[in-house]
Design a protein around this motif. Structure first.
Motif, PDB file in Angstrom:
ATOM      1  N   GLU A   1      -8.577  20.901 -21.764  1.00  6.34           N
ATOM      2  CA  GLU A   1      -8.167  19.806 -22.655  1.00  6.34           C
ATOM      3  C   GLU A   1      -8.317  18.462 -21.977  1.00  6.34           C
ATOM      4  N   ASN A   2      -7.969  18.456 -20.689  1.00  6.16           N
ATOM      5  CA  ASN A   2      -7.979  17.197 -19.947  1.00  6.16           C
ATOM      6  C   ASN A   2      -9.347  16.532 -20.024  1.00  6.16           C
ATOM      7  N   SER A   3     -10.398  17.342 -19.952  1.00  2.00           N
ATOM      8  CA  SER A   3     -11.722  16.725 -19.986  1.00  2.00           C
ATOM      9  C   SER A   3     -12.178  16.480 -21.432  1.00  2.00           C
TER      10      SER A   3
ATOM     11  N   TYR B   1      -8.381   9.510 -23.994  1.00  2.00           N
ATOM     12  CA  TYR B   1      -7.180   8.662 -24.059  1.00  2.00           C
ATOM     13  C   TYR B   1      -6.609   8.427 -22.649  1.00  2.00           C
ATOM     14  N   HIS B   2      -6.578   9.499 -21.827  1.00  2.00           N
ATOM     15  CA  HIS B   2      -5.945   9.361 -20.517  1.00  2.00           C
ATOM     16  C   HIS B   2      -6.849   8.677 -19.494  1.00  2.00           C
ATOM     17  N   ALA B   3      -8.173   8.682 -19.780  1.00  2.00           N
ATOM     18  CA  ALA B   3      -9.133   8.363 -18.714  1.00  2.00           C
ATOM     19  C   ALA B   3      -8.882   7.010 -18.052  1.00  2.00           C
TER      20      ALA B   3
ATOM     21  N   MET C   1      -4.851   6.910 -16.565  1.00  2.00           N
ATOM     22  CA  MET C   1      -4.455   7.658 -15.377  1.00  2.00           C
ATOM     23  C   MET C   1      -5.447   7.498 -14.230  1.00  2.00           C
ATOM     24  N   HIS C   2      -6.672   7.108 -14.528  1.00  3.63           N
ATOM     25  CA  HIS C   2      -7.666   6.908 -13.470  1.00  3.63           C
ATOM     26  C   HIS C   2      -7.988   5.421 -13.354  1.00  3.63           C
ATOM     27  N   PRO C   3      -7.124   4.665 -12.703  1.00  2.00           N
ATOM     28  CA  PRO C   3      -7.304   3.207 -12.643  1.00  2.00           C
ATOM     29  C   PRO C   3      -8.643   2.811 -12.024  1.00  2.00           C
TER      30      PRO C   3
ATOM     31  N   GLU D   1      -6.537  12.676  -9.728  1.00  2.00           N
ATOM     32  CA  GLU D   1      -5.303  12.575 -10.511  1.00  2.00           C
ATOM     33  C   GLU D   1      -5.128  13.759 -11.462  1.00  2.00           C
ATOM     34  N   ASP D   2      -6.249  14.253 -11.997  1.00  2.00           N
ATOM     35  CA  ASP D   2      -6.156  15.336 -12.989  1.00  2.00           C
ATOM     36  C   ASP D   2      -5.427  16.542 -12.429  1.00  2.00           C
ATOM     37  N   SER D   3      -5.878  17.028 -11.278  1.00  2.00           N
ATOM     38  CA  SER D   3      -5.254  18.238 -10.753  1.00  2.00           C
ATOM     39  C   SER D   3      -3.844  17.959 -10.240  1.00  2.00           C
TER      40      SER D   3
HETATM   41 FE   FE2 Z   1      -8.891  12.792 -15.978  1.00  2.00          FE
END
Ligand code: FE2
Lengths: 164, 417
Positions: B210-212, B216-218, B221-223, B363-365
């Protein structure tokens, strides 16, 4: 008779190398990342590579820095941008040896063991492996011209945030 | 096996609100996990297993996985590629212990049964016993005791395997949109293996899946992404589900001027430090525009891989389930056989962006491994997926969860949930 193990090659002694490695480990244990690039020469290569790749002659490294600028960039990215859970790391370095010498630089090797402690978790081994180094004296202090960290772990546990 | 049997495997009921809600038990229920492996990885899907550059010469092999099962990719003396289970037909021991290498045949370390590279049993010691005693029965049929062979398909430099006799041919399974994106990377020039990064993440595999699918999060959460203008919420961006949610791709056109633009959207992101600069610009720019299309994109091929291209860093992320609460991410970095030193250096340098230590992936993991114990502790809680509305259609924005909804639309149908 085999050649005697030399404690000193040129002017760089095994004792000095141990001091360098201990200072380097202390810097990472303290997460004093801003001070980390100063351990390297301007043209240094710093990489963290799996033993799987290293033994197979594959070049990809999980962390791959060519030049101190890239090491500084990694520090900036980690300190200013990266999001990661709080952790305590302890680096244990042993078996420091000088393995060769050419053109005023020494080749050295050592084992490393990094224990990671996370919130609500028992401490565990984050990574174990060996350093393969080329060290030079620059303006009176020892610097890495190359530090290749070859980790034995088949897989990295979750993430690799702090340099090895 | 009939669909009814599968449906009865669990009595779980999906929340009434449909795909805008995801129940947390799908991340921790061992029965659901077992059913996923059966329906997906061991069912009617094509599983990515590797690249042809991992078995570059005749008589070479490489270990891989289909679901939790270890397999071996082999290239036989004639150059043909096979995928067989890494499991001796005799007693089930692991046959091949080395990760990658050269071999003319495969001998089981346990009782020395020997197979050729296509998986046929060639011989076994003491077939007729010793001094007239013991040995195998006269009617033992070697031809019926080979390794389990998977159906194989090769597309460009990519190798795929399936347990299913019924799944459509690979090209049909992938469809034209994925084929175009896959071919762009692996079919135009011979590949060259750069190496692997592997990480074990203690979360259910679907949390990563789902994360990939979650643009929306990209940038939140990944500045690193927005800071260096690699991806911004106000850029041109498309989220496109395929085959009713089975696969997907996202697409954006790289805009080298993006970093210098400020906008309402960029001001909303607290994590942007626009004063940040990287010293080595080669890490964050397409110094060599090798595809001549400026395309920055990603795609998923269910249920095994995602490919996300950053500049000249080419890598396949292989998601390998390791029990209900863990998955391995096996990253295979590659380039092309005719790469010069410059482009090779760029690929190695830019691989700092993704992987276990990647500037835009670590950050994802981190988040997912902290999320797993929480979802396990509240299996009856539900997650909310309403960004971009309630539908599962393609949308031209990053501010949408349409790809995740589309995935669960597909998932529920396949799982009978
Ligand atoms: Fe991510």
């Amino acid at each position: 008779m085999t050649a005697p193990v030399r404690d000193e090659v040129g002017r760089i002694t095994r004792g000095e190398l141990r001091d360098l490695f201990d200072d380097y480990a202390a810097c990472l244990d303290a997460e004093a990342l801003r001070e980390f690039p100063a351990f390297f020469t301007e043209d240094a290569k710093y990489q963290v590579i799996s033993r799987e790749n290293h033994d197979d002659g594959l070049e990809h490294a999980s962390i791959f820095c060519l030049g101190r600028a890239m090491i500084e960039d990694r520090v900036t990215a980690t300190v200013e941008a990266a999001l990661y859970q709080p952790r305590s790391l302890r680096h244990f370095v042993s078996g420091v040896r000088i393995t060769g010498e050419e053109n005023g630089e020494v080749r050295a090797e050592a084992n490393f063991l990094i224990i990671e402690s996370l919130v609500e978790r028992e401490p565990r081994i984050l990574m174990v492996g060996r350093y393969l180094d080329r060290v030079v004296r620059e303006d009176g202090s020892l610097k890495f011209r190359e530090r290749t960290c070859v980790f034995d772990n088949y897989r990295i546990r979750t993430t690799l945030v702090i340099p090895v | 096996m009939s669909d009814t049997t599968l449906r009865n495997a669990t009595d779980r009921v999906w929340p009434e609100d449909g795909v805008t809600r995801v129940p947390a038990w799908i991340y921790s229920d061992p029965e659901i996990y077992a059913k996923e492996l059966k329906v997906f990885h061991y069912g009617k899907t094509w599983n990515f297993v590797g690249l042809d550059c991992e078995v570059p010469e005749p008589n070479s092999f490489k270990r891989s996985w289909v679901g939790e099962r270890p397999v071996i990719i082999t290239r036989d003396a004639e150059g043909e590629i096979h995928v067989v289970e890494n499991r001796c037909a005799h007693r089930g021991s692991l046959l091949c212990w080395k990760n990658r290498g050269q071999a003319k045949d495969i001998t089981c370390p346990y009782h020395h049964w020997t197979y050729n590279l296509s998986g046929d049993l060639m011989g076994l010691p003491f077939l007729r016993g010793v001094q007239g005693k013991g040995g195998m029965p006269r009617d033992f049929d070697k031809s019926k005791n080979g390794l389990t062979k998977l159906r194989v398909a090769v597309r460009g430099g990519s190798i795929w395997a399936t347990y299913s006799d019924e799944v459509a041919p690979l090209e049909e399974y992938l469809g034209p949109e994925i084929l175009m994106r896959l071919d762009r990377l692996v079919s135009r020039r011979p590949l060259r293996l750069l190496g692997y990064s592997r990480q074990i993440v203690e979360s259910n595999w679907k949390l990563y899946w789902e994360n990939s699918r979650d643009p929306y999060h990209a940038t939140l959460m990944h500045p690193f992404l927005s800071t260096f203008g690699i991806l911004r919420t106000d850029g041109d961006y498309h989220s496109v589900p395929l085959q009713e949610g089975r696969h997907e791709y996202t697409y954006s056109q790289y805009d080298p001027e993006l970093k210098n633009k400020t906008s309402e959207a960029s001001k909303q992101i607290k994590s942007i430090h626009s004063d940040l600069e990287v010293k080595d610009k080669e890490v964050v720019s397409s110094v060599v525009d090798e595809f001549k299309d400026g395309m920055m994109g990603a795609f998923q091929v269910f249920p095994t891989i995602l490919v996300q291209q950053y500049f000249n860093c080419l890598v396949v992320r292989h998601v390998i389930p390791k029990g209900v609460g863990a998955h391995e991410l096996s990253w295979t970095y590659f380039g092309y056989a005719d790469d010069d030193e410059t482009i090779n250096r760029l690929r190695l340098k830019q691989s700092n962006l993704v992987g276990p230590a990647g500037f835009v992936s670590l950050e994802d993991s981190e988040v997912l491994s902290l999320m797993q114990p929480v979802v396990e502790s509240c299996p009856d809680s539900v997650q909310v997926l309403e960004m971009g509305g309630h539908g599962t259609e393609a949308q031209s924005t990053m501010m949408t969860e349409t790809l995740i909804r589309a995935f669960y639309d597909f998932y529920r149908r396949e799982m009978g949930l």
